[in-house]
Design a protein around this motif. Structure first.
Motif, PDB file in Angstrom:
ATOM      1  N   GLY A 192      15.171   1.537 -18.300  1.00 57.63           N
ATOM      2  CA  GLY A 192      15.800   2.810 -17.988  1.00 57.63           C
ATOM      3  C   GLY A 192      17.256   2.634 -17.618  1.00 57.63           C
ATOM      4  O   GLY A 192      17.812   1.533 -17.715  1.00 57.63           O
ATOM      5  N   PRO A 193      17.906   3.716 -17.194  1.00 51.57           N
ATOM      6  CA  PRO A 193      19.319   3.652 -16.809  1.00 51.57           C
ATOM      7  C   PRO A 193      19.496   2.820 -15.545  1.00 51.57           C
ATOM      8  O   PRO A 193      18.516   2.476 -14.868  1.00 51.57           O
ATOM      9  CB  PRO A 193      19.683   5.117 -16.579  1.00 51.57           C
ATOM     10  N   PRO A 194      20.739   2.483 -15.192  1.00 51.51           N
ATOM     11  CA  PRO A 194      20.983   1.654 -14.007  1.00 51.51           C
ATOM     12  C   PRO A 194      20.330   2.183 -12.732  1.00 51.51           C
ATOM     13  O   PRO A 194      19.918   1.401 -11.876  1.00 51.51           O
ATOM     14  CB  PRO A 194      22.514   1.657 -13.895  1.00 51.51           C
ATOM     15  N   GLY A 195      20.214   3.504 -12.631  1.00 54.95           N
ATOM     16  CA  GLY A 195      19.606   4.088 -11.439  1.00 54.95           C
ATOM     17  C   GLY A 195      18.153   3.707 -11.240  1.00 54.95           C
ATOM     18  O   GLY A 195      17.601   3.879 -10.145  1.00 54.95           O
ATOM     19  N   TYR A 196      17.514   3.179 -12.287  1.00 58.29           N
ATOM     20  CA  TYR A 196      16.119   2.764 -12.158  1.00 58.29           C
ATOM     21  C   TYR A 196      15.972   1.539 -11.267  1.00 58.29           C
ATOM     22  O   TYR A 196      14.856   1.140 -10.936  1.00 58.29           O
ATOM     23  CB  TYR A 196      15.518   2.490 -13.533  1.00 58.29           C
ATOM     24  N   GLY A 197      17.103   0.929 -10.888  1.00 57.12           N
ATOM     25  CA  GLY A 197      17.025  -0.127  -9.887  1.00 57.12           C
ATOM     26  C   GLY A 197      16.409   0.392  -8.611  1.00 57.12           C
ATOM     27  O   GLY A 197      15.692  -0.327  -7.910  1.00 57.12           O
ATOM     28  N   GLU A 198      16.648   1.670  -8.305  1.00 57.08           N
ATOM     29  CA  GLU A 198      16.068   2.279  -7.112  1.00 57.08           C
ATOM     30  C   GLU A 198      14.563   2.462  -7.263  1.00 57.08           C
ATOM     31  O   GLU A 198      13.820   2.407  -6.283  1.00 57.08           O
ATOM     32  CB  GLU A 198      16.744   3.619  -6.833  1.00 57.08           C
ATOM     33  N   VAL A 199      14.107   2.688  -8.501  1.00 56.03           N
ATOM     34  CA  VAL A 199      12.666   2.788  -8.757  1.00 56.03           C
ATOM     35  C   VAL A 199      12.005   1.435  -8.493  1.00 56.03           C
ATOM     36  O   VAL A 199      10.942   1.353  -7.858  1.00 56.03           O
ATOM     37  CB  VAL A 199      12.401   3.247 -10.203  1.00 56.03           C
ATOM     38  N   LEU A 200      12.626   0.379  -8.963  1.00 55.24           N
ATOM     39  CA  LEU A 200      12.098  -0.966  -8.719  1.00 55.24           C
ATOM     40  C   LEU A 200      12.163  -1.317  -7.239  1.00 55.24           C
ATOM     41  O   LEU A 200      11.279  -2.008  -6.711  1.00 55.24           O
ATOM     42  CB  LEU A 200      12.878  -1.983  -9.550  1.00 55.24           C
ATOM     43  N   GLN A 201      13.182  -0.840  -6.568  1.00 58.24           N
ATOM     44  CA  GLN A 201      13.276  -1.052  -5.120  1.00 58.24           C
ATOM     45  C   GLN A 201      12.149  -0.320  -4.395  1.00 58.24           C
ATOM     46  O   GLN A 201      11.553  -0.837  -3.452  1.00 58.24           O
ATOM     47  CB  GLN A 201      14.626  -0.572  -4.600  1.00 58.24           C
ATOM     48  N   GLU A 202      11.841   0.880  -4.870  1.00 59.78           N
ATOM     49  CA  GLU A 202      10.724   1.630  -4.294  1.00 59.78           C
ATOM     50  C   GLU A 202       9.411   0.892  -4.482  1.00 59.78           C
ATOM     51  O   GLU A 202       8.574   0.843  -3.579  1.00 59.78           O
ATOM     52  CB  GLU A 202      10.652   3.021  -4.926  1.00 59.78           C
ATOM     53  N   ALA A 203       9.225   0.304  -5.667  1.00 54.48           N
ATOM     54  CA  ALA A 203       8.009  -0.473  -5.922  1.00 54.48           C
ATOM     55  C   ALA A 203       7.911  -1.652  -4.967  1.00 54.48           C
ATOM     56  O   ALA A 203       6.837  -1.957  -4.439  1.00 54.48           O
ATOM     57  CB  ALA A 203       8.002  -0.966  -7.369  1.00 54.48           C
ATOM     58  N   MET A 204       9.041  -2.319  -4.730  1.00 59.41           N
ATOM     59  CA  MET A 204       9.070  -3.465  -3.830  1.00 59.41           C
ATOM     60  C   MET A 204       8.772  -3.049  -2.393  1.00 59.41           C
ATOM     61  O   MET A 204       8.006  -3.710  -1.680  1.00 59.41           O
ATOM     62  CB  MET A 204      10.436  -4.156  -3.912  1.00 59.41           C
ATOM     63  N   ALA A 205       9.357  -1.950  -1.962  1.00 57.45           N
ATOM     64  CA  ALA A 205       9.211  -1.523  -0.570  1.00 57.45           C
ATOM     65  C   ALA A 205       7.865  -0.879  -0.289  1.00 57.45           C
ATOM     66  O   ALA A 205       7.260  -1.107   0.760  1.00 57.45           O
ATOM     67  CB  ALA A 205      10.335  -0.557  -0.202  1.00 57.45           C
ATOM     68  N   VAL A 237       4.862  -1.080  -1.968  1.00 57.60           N
ATOM     69  CA  VAL A 237       3.640  -1.892  -2.133  1.00 57.60           C
ATOM     70  C   VAL A 237       3.985  -3.373  -2.057  1.00 57.60           C
ATOM     71  O   VAL A 237       3.836  -4.007  -1.033  1.00 57.60           O
ATOM     72  CB  VAL A 237       2.918  -1.571  -3.455  1.00 57.60           C
ATOM     73  N   TYR A 238       4.488  -3.948  -3.164  1.00 60.59           N
ATOM     74  CA  TYR A 238       4.861  -5.373  -3.134  1.00 60.59           C
ATOM     75  C   TYR A 238       5.403  -5.814  -4.485  1.00 60.59           C
ATOM     76  O   TYR A 238       4.810  -5.538  -5.528  1.00 60.59           O
ATOM     77  CB  TYR A 238       3.662  -6.255  -2.794  1.00 60.59           C
ATOM     78  N   THR A 239       6.534  -6.505  -4.475  1.00 63.08           N
ATOM     79  CA  THR A 239       6.988  -7.353  -5.582  1.00 63.08           C
ATOM     80  C   THR A 239       7.863  -8.446  -4.984  1.00 63.08           C
ATOM     81  O   THR A 239       8.462  -8.268  -3.917  1.00 63.08           O
ATOM     82  CB  THR A 239       7.805  -6.592  -6.663  1.00 63.08           C
ATOM     83  N   ASP A 240       7.958  -9.559  -5.694  1.00 61.11           N
ATOM     84  CA  ASP A 240       8.841 -10.646  -5.266  1.00 61.11           C
ATOM     85  C   ASP A 240      10.251 -10.477  -5.816  1.00 61.11           C
ATOM     86  O   ASP A 240      11.218 -10.885  -5.183  1.00 61.11           O
ATOM     87  CB  ASP A 240       8.276 -11.998  -5.728  1.00 61.11           C
ATOM     88  N   ASP A 241      10.359  -9.889  -7.009  1.00 59.32           N
ATOM     89  CA  ASP A 241      11.654  -9.655  -7.619  1.00 59.32           C
ATOM     90  C   ASP A 241      11.512  -8.566  -8.670  1.00 59.32           C
ATOM     91  O   ASP A 241      10.407  -8.076  -8.934  1.00 59.32           O
ATOM     92  CB  ASP A 241      12.250 -10.931  -8.222  1.00 59.32           C
ATOM     93  N   SER A 242      12.648  -8.162  -9.253  1.00 61.92           N
ATOM     94  CA  SER A 242      12.655  -7.030 -10.181  1.00 61.92           C
ATOM     95  C   SER A 242      13.472  -7.343 -11.420  1.00 61.92           C
ATOM     96  O   SER A 242      14.486  -8.056 -11.344  1.00 61.92           O
ATOM     97  CB  SER A 242      13.242  -5.794  -9.493  1.00 61.92           C
ATOM     98  N   TYR A 243      13.054  -6.746 -12.541  1.00 62.57           N
ATOM     99  CA  TYR A 243      13.752  -6.912 -13.807  1.00 62.57           C
ATOM    100  C   TYR A 243      13.941  -5.535 -14.445  1.00 62.57           C
ATOM    101  O   TYR A 243      12.979  -4.809 -14.687  1.00 62.57           O
ATOM    102  CB  TYR A 243      12.962  -7.831 -14.753  1.00 62.57           C
ATOM    103  N   LEU A 244      15.220  -5.191 -14.686  1.00 65.05           N
ATOM    104  CA  LEU A 244      15.561  -3.899 -15.272  1.00 65.05           C
ATOM    105  C   LEU A 244      16.111  -4.114 -16.680  1.00 65.05           C
ATOM    106  O   LEU A 244      17.068  -4.870 -16.876  1.00 65.05           O
ATOM    107  CB  LEU A 244      16.597  -3.188 -14.404  1.00 65.05           C
ATOM    108  N   LEU A 245      15.508  -3.450 -17.662  1.00 66.07           N
ATOM    109  CA  LEU A 245      15.966  -3.509 -19.048  1.00 66.07           C
ATOM    110  C   LEU A 245      16.802  -2.256 -19.272  1.00 66.07           C
ATOM    111  O   LEU A 245      16.256  -1.144 -19.318  1.00 66.07           O
ATOM    112  CB  LEU A 245      14.767  -3.554 -20.001  1.00 66.07           C
ATOM    113  N   SER A 246      18.112  -2.437 -19.401  1.00 68.51           N
ATOM    114  CA  SER A 246      18.969  -1.260 -19.359  1.00 68.51           C
ATOM    115  C   SER A 246      20.261  -1.439 -20.138  1.00 68.51           C
ATOM    116  O   SER A 246      20.976  -2.418 -19.955  1.00 68.51           O
ATOM    117  CB  SER A 246      19.309  -0.933 -17.892  1.00 68.51           C
TER     118      SER A 246
END
Length: 288
Positions: free
Chosen positions: A63-76, A78-87
């Motif tokens: 998604g667009p750069p703003g989807y970094g916030e979506v990945l941040q929401e996923a991390m906060a 529930v749980y993730t160790d890191d995030s990867y955005l295809l953008s």
């Protein structure tokens, strides 16, 4: 266990500010976005697997750069160790097919540059398109086995197998148990509920949740962004050019009225004494 959770941003319908272009395509960059609600169950399944067997969980989204916030929401949340955005702009206006091609390229790049993947988790369907196609289409592109409508699961790391309970055709009254070899895809059903019966698992879960909340506060330090050149993708097969779906029309999403009419009453008005007398037993129950 190395797990990837596919997440997506969807319009925040509670905001009522959903923007479309003249061709009927959702303008995600101009629309308030939140993590797709069904993706939480996929995240919970990945966290349960990590609690029981150890490992690493990565969130991935296109998604667009703003989807970094979506990945941040996923991390906060529930749980993730890191995030990867295809953008990048070449990926804009992708339908589910072009999205799946991009995500499969992201998974292949991850395996080449980061580590081998054991499990890919995806949500049942999104709150905007509701097709339920992206997870299975991405799996098809990877040529891996897939188990859908999963409501419970565990893995055997030694045997390299997944054992899962799933709803048969989404029927709550019919459940089957299936096995699949790793690596494989898991599409969680909204009926999925993580279980932590051992005290050690509950303690691990508590510790991991504390870690991910702390990590999410510095999410940019844990975010990797790949564009279509990083993924070695041909622009003719991604984005709008690579999307065979044609949007014939879009129904506007109604916005709730900002103001509602209300009549103010005074408990001392004529007749209110009888109403309050009738309501008194219920008020007492609430007070208890």
């Amino acid at each position: 266990m190395r797990s990837i959770v596919l997440t997506k941003g969807v319009p925040d319908f509670s905001e009522g500010a959903v923007s479309f272009d003249e061709d009927g395509h959702l303008e995600r960059g101009k629309t308030p976005t939140v993590m797709n609600p069904n993706d939480e169950f996929a995240l919970q399944a990945a966290l349960q697997t990590t609690v029981r067997h150890g490992g690493h969980v990565s969130g991935m989204s296109m998604g667009p750069p703003g989807y970094g916030e979506v990945l941040q929401e996923a991390m906060a949340s529930v749980y993730t160790d890191d995030s990867y955005l295809l953008s990048d702009r070449e990926l804009a206006a992708s339908d589910t097919w072009a999205t799946a091609i991009t995500l499969s390229a992201g998974l292949e790049t991850y395996q080449e540059e980061v580590a081998d993947i054991d499990l890919v988790f995806a949500g049942f369907k999104t709150a905007d398109g509701e097709t339920g196609q992206t997870g299975p289409q991405t799996c098809w592109a990877m040529e891996w086995p897939i188990v859908t409508h999963v409501i419970a699961l565990d893995v055997d790391p030694d045997e390299r197998t997944l054992r899962a309970k799933r709803l048969v055709e989404g029927d709550l009254d019919e459940i089957e148990t299936v096995e699949a070899p790793l690596p494989c895809f898991v599409v969680t059903d909204p009926e999925f509920e993580p279980t932590y019966r051992k005290a050690s698992h509950r303690l691990t879960h508590k510790a991991l949740r504390a870690e991910t909340e702390e990590r999410a506060a510095e999410h940019d330090d844990h975010l990797t962004t790949w564009d279509h050149t990083d993924l070695n993708l041909d622009p003719d097969y991604i984005g709008l050019d690579g999307s065979p779906t044609i949007v014939s029309s879009v129904d506007p999403i109604p916005k709730a009225p900002s103001e509602r009419e209300a009549t103010m009453i005074d408990p001392h008005d004529e007749g209110m004494g009888d109403v309050l007398e009738v309501m008194q037993p219920y008020a007492a129950e609430v007070g208890e």
